[in-house]
Write a protein that holds these residues in place. Structure first.
Motif, PDB file in Angstrom:
ATOM      1  N   TYR A   1       0.837  -1.202   0.000  1.00 49.33           N
ATOM      2  CA  TYR A   1       0.000   0.000   0.000  1.00 49.33           C
ATOM      3  C   TYR A   1       0.871   1.251   0.000  1.00 49.33           C
ATOM      4  CZ  TYR A   1      -3.981  -2.981   0.935  1.00 49.33           C
ATOM      5  OH  TYR A   1      -4.949  -3.925   0.834  1.00 49.33           O
ATOM      6  N   GLU A   2       0.355   2.305  -0.642  1.00 48.39           N
ATOM      7  CA  GLU A   2       1.067   3.588  -0.698  1.00 48.39           C
ATOM      8  C   GLU A   2       0.607   4.541   0.385  1.00 48.39           C
ATOM      9  OE1 GLU A   2       1.464   5.162  -4.789  1.00 48.39           O
ATOM     10  OE2 GLU A   2       0.351   3.357  -5.324  1.00 48.39           O
ATOM     11  N   GLY A   3      -0.578   4.294   0.936  1.00 45.86           N
ATOM     12  CA  GLY A   3      -1.114   5.175   1.953  1.00 45.86           C
ATOM     13  C   GLY A   3      -2.286   4.534   2.645  1.00 45.86           C
ATOM     14  N   VAL A   4      -2.820   5.256   3.628  1.00 38.87           N
ATOM     15  CA  VAL A   4      -3.990   4.807   4.371  1.00 38.87           C
ATOM     16  C   VAL A   4      -5.014   5.924   4.418  1.00 38.87           C
ATOM     17  CG1 VAL A   4      -2.700   3.160   5.793  1.00 38.87           C
ATOM     18  CG2 VAL A   4      -3.049   5.495   6.614  1.00 38.87           C
ATOM     19  N   GLN A   5      -6.257   5.521   4.611  1.00 41.84           N
ATOM     20  CA  GLN A   5      -7.327   6.484   4.838  1.00 41.84           C
ATOM     21  C   GLN A   5      -7.832   6.244   6.249  1.00 41.84           C
ATOM     22  OE1 GLN A   5     -11.172   6.024   2.876  1.00 41.84           O
ATOM     23  NE2 GLN A   5     -11.150   8.223   2.454  1.00 41.84           N
ATOM     24  N   GLY A   6      -7.744   7.274   7.088  1.00 40.34           N
ATOM     25  CA  GLY A   6      -8.183   7.167   8.468  1.00 40.34           C
ATOM     26  C   GLY A   6      -7.079   6.667   9.365  1.00 40.34           C
ATOM     27  N   GLY A   7      -7.428   6.493  10.629  1.00 38.92           N
ATOM     28  CA  GLY A   7      -6.429   6.073  11.600  1.00 38.92           C
ATOM     29  C   GLY A   7      -5.584   7.247  12.055  1.00 38.92           C
ATOM     30  N   ASP A   8      -4.456   6.943  12.610  1.00 37.52           N
ATOM     31  CA  ASP A   8      -3.540   7.958  13.116  1.00 37.52           C
ATOM     32  C   ASP A   8      -2.979   8.780  11.959  1.00 37.52           C
ATOM     33  OD1 ASP A   8      -0.675   8.901  13.798  1.00 37.52           O
ATOM     34  OD2 ASP A   8      -1.489   8.351  15.753  1.00 37.52           O
ATOM     35  N   PRO A   9      -2.986  10.110  12.046  1.00 40.92           N
ATOM     36  CA  PRO A   9      -2.471  10.908  10.934  1.00 40.92           C
ATOM     37  C   PRO A   9      -0.943  10.996  10.879  1.00 40.92           C
ATOM     38  CG  PRO A   9      -3.399  12.346  12.600  1.00 40.92           C
ATOM     39  CD  PRO A   9      -3.663  10.941  13.042  1.00 40.92           C
ATOM     40  N   ASN A  10      -0.248  10.624  11.949  1.00 36.30           N
ATOM     41  CA  ASN A  10       1.208  10.782  11.985  1.00 36.30           C
ATOM     42  C   ASN A  10       1.983   9.492  11.743  1.00 36.30           C
ATOM     43  OD1 ASN A  10       1.110  13.617  12.634  1.00 36.30           O
ATOM     44  ND2 ASN A  10       0.388  12.993  14.649  1.00 36.30           N
ATOM     45  N   LEU A  11       1.533   8.385  12.335  1.00 41.95           N
ATOM     46  CA  LEU A  11       2.270   7.125  12.207  1.00 41.95           C
ATOM     47  C   LEU A  11       2.427   6.649  10.769  1.00 41.95           C
ATOM     48  CD1 LEU A  11       1.032   5.138  15.340  1.00 41.95           C
ATOM     49  CD2 LEU A  11       3.242   6.257  14.973  1.00 41.95           C
ATOM     50  N   PRO A  12       1.429   6.821   9.898  1.00 43.12           N
ATOM     51  CA  PRO A  12       1.644   6.379   8.514  1.00 43.12           C
ATOM     52  C   PRO A  12       2.829   7.095   7.866  1.00 43.12           C
ATOM     53  CG  PRO A  12      -0.664   6.902   8.883  1.00 43.12           C
ATOM     54  CD  PRO A  12       0.080   7.327  10.096  1.00 43.12           C
ATOM     55  N   ARG A  13       2.953   8.369   8.112  1.00 44.82           N
ATOM     56  CA  ARG A  13       4.050   9.144   7.516  1.00 44.82           C
ATOM     57  C   ARG A  13       5.399   8.661   8.022  1.00 44.82           C
ATOM     58  NH1 ARG A  13       0.049  13.595   8.643  1.00 44.82           N
ATOM     59  NH2 ARG A  13      -0.899  14.013   6.636  1.00 44.82           N
ATOM     60  N   GLU A  14       5.455   8.305   9.313  1.00 44.15           N
ATOM     61  CA  GLU A  14       6.702   7.776   9.875  1.00 44.15           C
ATOM     62  C   GLU A  14       7.092   6.464   9.204  1.00 44.15           C
ATOM     63  OE1 GLU A  14       6.602   7.499  14.147  1.00 44.15           O
ATOM     64  OE2 GLU A  14       5.769   9.524  14.338  1.00 44.15           O
ATOM     65  N   ALA A  15       6.094   5.732   8.716  1.00 40.40           N
ATOM     66  CA  ALA A  15       6.348   4.448   8.045  1.00 40.40           C
ATOM     67  C   ALA A  15       6.502   4.613   6.534  1.00 40.40           C
ATOM     68  CB  ALA A  15       5.208   3.472   8.347  1.00 40.40           C
ATOM     69  N   GLY A  16       6.472   5.856   6.037  1.00 39.04           N
ATOM     70  CA  GLY A  16       6.643   6.093   4.607  1.00 39.04           C
ATOM     71  C   GLY A  16       5.361   6.011   3.804  1.00 39.04           C
ATOM     72  N   LEU A  17       4.206   6.144   4.464  1.00 33.74           N
ATOM     73  CA  LEU A  17       2.912   6.098   3.789  1.00 33.74           C
ATOM     74  C   LEU A  17       2.294   7.499   3.724  1.00 33.74           C
ATOM     75  CD1 LEU A  17       1.487   3.007   5.703  1.00 33.74           C
ATOM     76  CD2 LEU A  17       2.028   3.065   3.259  1.00 33.74           C
ATOM     77  N   GLN A  18       1.416   7.704   2.748  1.00 31.97           N
ATOM     78  CA  GLN A  18       0.616   8.925   2.682  1.00 31.97           C
ATOM     79  C   GLN A  18      -0.584   8.763   3.612  1.00 31.97           C
ATOM     80  OE1 GLN A  18       1.166  11.768   1.006  1.00 31.97           O
ATOM     81  NE2 GLN A  18       3.015  11.049   0.001  1.00 31.97           N
ATOM     82  N   TYR A  19      -1.193   9.902   4.000  1.00 31.21           N
ATOM     83  CA  TYR A  19      -2.361   9.871   4.868  1.00 31.21           C
ATOM     84  C   TYR A  19      -3.516  10.616   4.215  1.00 31.21           C
ATOM     85  CZ  TYR A  19      -5.528  10.825   8.709  1.00 31.21           C
ATOM     86  OH  TYR A  19      -6.651  10.902   9.487  1.00 31.21           O
ATOM     87  N   ALA A  20      -4.667   9.971   4.149  1.00 31.59           N
ATOM     88  CA  ALA A  20      -5.905  10.592   3.678  1.00 31.59           C
ATOM     89  C   ALA A  20      -6.962  10.380   4.762  1.00 31.59           C
ATOM     90  CB  ALA A  20      -6.362   9.967   2.362  1.00 31.59           C
ATOM     91  N   SER A  21      -8.053  11.125   4.676  1.00 30.74           N
ATOM     92  CA  SER A  21      -9.087  11.003   5.690  1.00 30.74           C
ATOM     93  C   SER A  21     -10.462  11.085   5.046  1.00 30.74           C
ATOM     94  CB  SER A  21      -8.924  12.091   6.756  1.00 30.74           C
ATOM     95  OG  SER A  21      -9.731  11.811   7.887  1.00 30.74           O
ATOM     96  N   SER A  22     -11.500  11.006   5.864  1.00 33.73           N
ATOM     97  CA  SER A  22     -12.858  11.085   5.343  1.00 33.73           C
ATOM     98  C   SER A  22     -13.804  11.512   6.453  1.00 33.73           C
ATOM     99  CB  SER A  22     -13.306   9.729   4.781  1.00 33.73           C
ATOM    100  OG  SER A  22     -13.387   8.777   5.828  1.00 33.73           O
ATOM    101  N   GLY A  23     -15.039  11.782   6.080  1.00 33.98           N
ATOM    102  CA  GLY A  23     -16.048  12.133   7.064  1.00 33.98           C
ATOM    103  C   GLY A  23     -17.415  12.259   6.425  1.00 33.98           C
ATOM    104  N   ARG A  24     -18.439  12.231   7.253  1.00 31.78           N
ATOM    105  CA  ARG A  24     -19.829  12.393   6.799  1.00 31.78           C
ATOM    106  C   ARG A  24     -20.210  13.847   6.937  1.00 31.78           C
ATOM    107  NH1 ARG A  24     -23.628   9.918   5.060  1.00 31.78           N
ATOM    108  NH2 ARG A  24     -22.760   7.884   5.469  1.00 31.78           N
ATOM    109  N   VAL A  25     -20.921  14.358   5.920  1.00 33.05           N
ATOM    110  CA  VAL A  25     -21.364  15.749   5.904  1.00 33.05           C
ATOM    111  C   VAL A  25     -22.864  15.789   5.641  1.00 33.05           C
ATOM    112  CG1 VAL A  25     -21.174  17.957   4.703  1.00 33.05           C
ATOM    113  CG2 VAL A  25     -19.124  16.584   5.118  1.00 33.05           C
ATOM    114  N   ASN A  26     -23.621  16.242   6.628  1.00 35.76           N
ATOM    115  CA  ASN A  26     -25.063  16.403   6.471  1.00 35.76           C
ATOM    116  C   ASN A  26     -25.484  17.871   6.495  1.00 35.76           C
ATOM    117  OD1 ASN A  26     -25.789  13.605   6.332  1.00 35.76           O
ATOM    118  ND2 ASN A  26     -25.363  13.479   8.502  1.00 35.76           N
ATOM    119  N   THR A  27     -24.622  18.752   7.023  1.00 30.94           N
ATOM    120  CA  THR A  27     -24.936  20.178   7.115  1.00 30.94           C
ATOM    121  C   THR A  27     -23.709  20.993   6.715  1.00 30.94           C
ATOM    122  OG1 THR A  27     -24.170  20.416   9.395  1.00 30.94           O
ATOM    123  CG2 THR A  27     -26.478  19.720   9.069  1.00 30.94           C
ATOM    124  N   ALA A  28     -23.928  22.270   6.464  1.00 32.43           N
ATOM    125  CA  ALA A  28     -22.807  23.154   6.116  1.00 32.43           C
ATOM    126  C   ALA A  28     -21.786  23.207   7.253  1.00 32.43           C
ATOM    127  CB  ALA A  28     -23.324  24.554   5.802  1.00 32.43           C
TER     128      ALA A  28
END
Length: 109
Positions: free
Chosen positions: A54-81
């Protein structure tokens, strides 16, 4: 509402855009004992994810993936502005390379 721009959603090179292989960290939740998924925790977990190709992860810790040489992405639910603004703040704070917004529930009229 504030606008958030993710201007560097690439691998840092001048190469053309391409699909990258990321693992959503939620896929590791509540796996059965017989699963072949890594049983490691912390940095060792992210190192095992990288070793699996894998080249990266989505979710989880935002710092540890970078220390391991991975990119970090995230996500979330949006119901309101307000929730959109909160997700934008989260993506900016974690310096995520990309973000996925799950908009509403699909049951709206």
């Amino acid at each position: 509402m504030q606008q958030y721009v993710m201007s560097n959603a690439n691998d840092g090179s001048n190469n053309p855009p391409r699909l990258a292989l990321y693992l959503n960290m939620g896929t590791l939740n509540d796996l059965p004992e017989w699963s072949a998924a890594p049983k490691a925790e912390g940095k060792q977990l992210y190192e095992a994810i990288k070793a699996a190709g894998y080249e990266g992860v989505q979710g989880g810790d935002p710092n540890l993936p970078r220390e391991a040489g991975l990119q970090y992405a995230s996500s979330g639910r949006v119901n309101t502005a307000e929730e959109a603004d909160k997700l934008g703040q989260h993506l900016a704070k974690t310096n995520a390379i990309a973000g996925t917004a799950h908009l509403a529930w699909g049951l709206e009229d």
